[in-house]
Design an enzyme around this catalytic site. Sequence first.
Site, mmCIF file in Angstrom:
data_model
loop_
_atom_site.group_PDB
_atom_site.id
_atom_site.type_symbol
_atom_site.label_atom_id
_atom_site.label_comp_id
_atom_site.label_asym_id
_atom_site.label_seq_id
_atom_site.Cartn_x
_atom_site.Cartn_y
_atom_site.Cartn_z
ATOM 1 C CB ALA A 274 -0.868 -0.027 1.233
ATOM 2 C CE LYS A 275 -1.639 6.477 -2.471
ATOM 3 N NZ LYS A 275 -3.189 6.333 -2.533
#
Length: 345
Positions: A274-275
Amino acid sequence: MRNDDASPGSSPLPAFAGRPAGRVCGRLAPSPTGLLHLGNAWAFLLAWLAARADGGRVVLRMEDIDPDRSRPEFARAAMRDLVWLGLDWDEGPDRGGPNGPYVQSGRGDAYAAALAALSAMGRTYPCFCTRKELRGLAAAPHAEDGSPVYPGTCRNLSPARRAEFERQGRRPCLRLRCEDGEAEAFTDLVAGPRRMTLLECGGDFALRRSDGVVAYQLAVVVDDAAMGVTQAVRGDDILSSTPRQLLLHRLLGLRPPSYAHIPLVLDAAGERLAKRHGSLTLAALRDAGVSPRAVAGYLAFRAGLLDVPGRIAPAELVSGFSFAAIPRAPVVLPEDIADILVHLS
Ligand code: GLU
């Protein structure tokens, strides 16, 4: 390889403009909501190889349907990173093609036509439930992917109740009405034969959000059909979307693609990328000196296409590609994956 249950030819939607028949048409469908990471590279590499191994074509479609999360700079970065990795496409936002536009934000008319067709069949209804109300259904049955099954609260609202919600200023989403026991069967190119009821997949699902944005499920169906996509390779986190998409294809008289759901790439702790995994974006790896051939070689090794991690261009992997080699379990990256890739480069 196609799902033969559909009855193409009777669709209320415009057919795709066409291309030579018989070959696979695959697609790369990035959502430009962030920079591409190793998990995206894995999915796109395999989708590209699967199409090219069949001598097929590749469409690039920018899935920028969500205006709150999509950014043009991420769309540009995604194309740059895909090219850097060694992937190409025959049709796309930058190259054009007969079935464009290739950005979802430009395809509103096609989605509106599909919504109108489904509504004319009596298969849609407005749902005024708020997110909070739906979250409060903790005790309700849950779908395969862990999300709560929609309990049908707004399925049969009386006109008076509907008017009351409207007076309160509530804005409805639009849901597809699924019949009792409705199910879809398909043979996944990786996961094998599957049959799931729509209820197992969450029940009546949204076609349009309450803010008017078309839902992913509808956009992807309309686009895959309009662009002549015959093969969708994507993460197995979306497996429970497939029966919903097959149902939409069937109702709209469209020909669905074949599906291949591949395992997800996870970090060493078992979390989805994810980010916060900024160091595992292709841009960060490139800045750290990693070569695209090392990324492709490492991912090909994890896909069972190479015996050892090596440096290789995607084009050199085409002839050896096979869905049979792909593991069924998630691909867990070692803690020091960035170092491994630097050394491999
Ligand atoms: N844009 C979607 C994603 O990035 C792709 C979904 C699909 O392949 O159907 O997850």
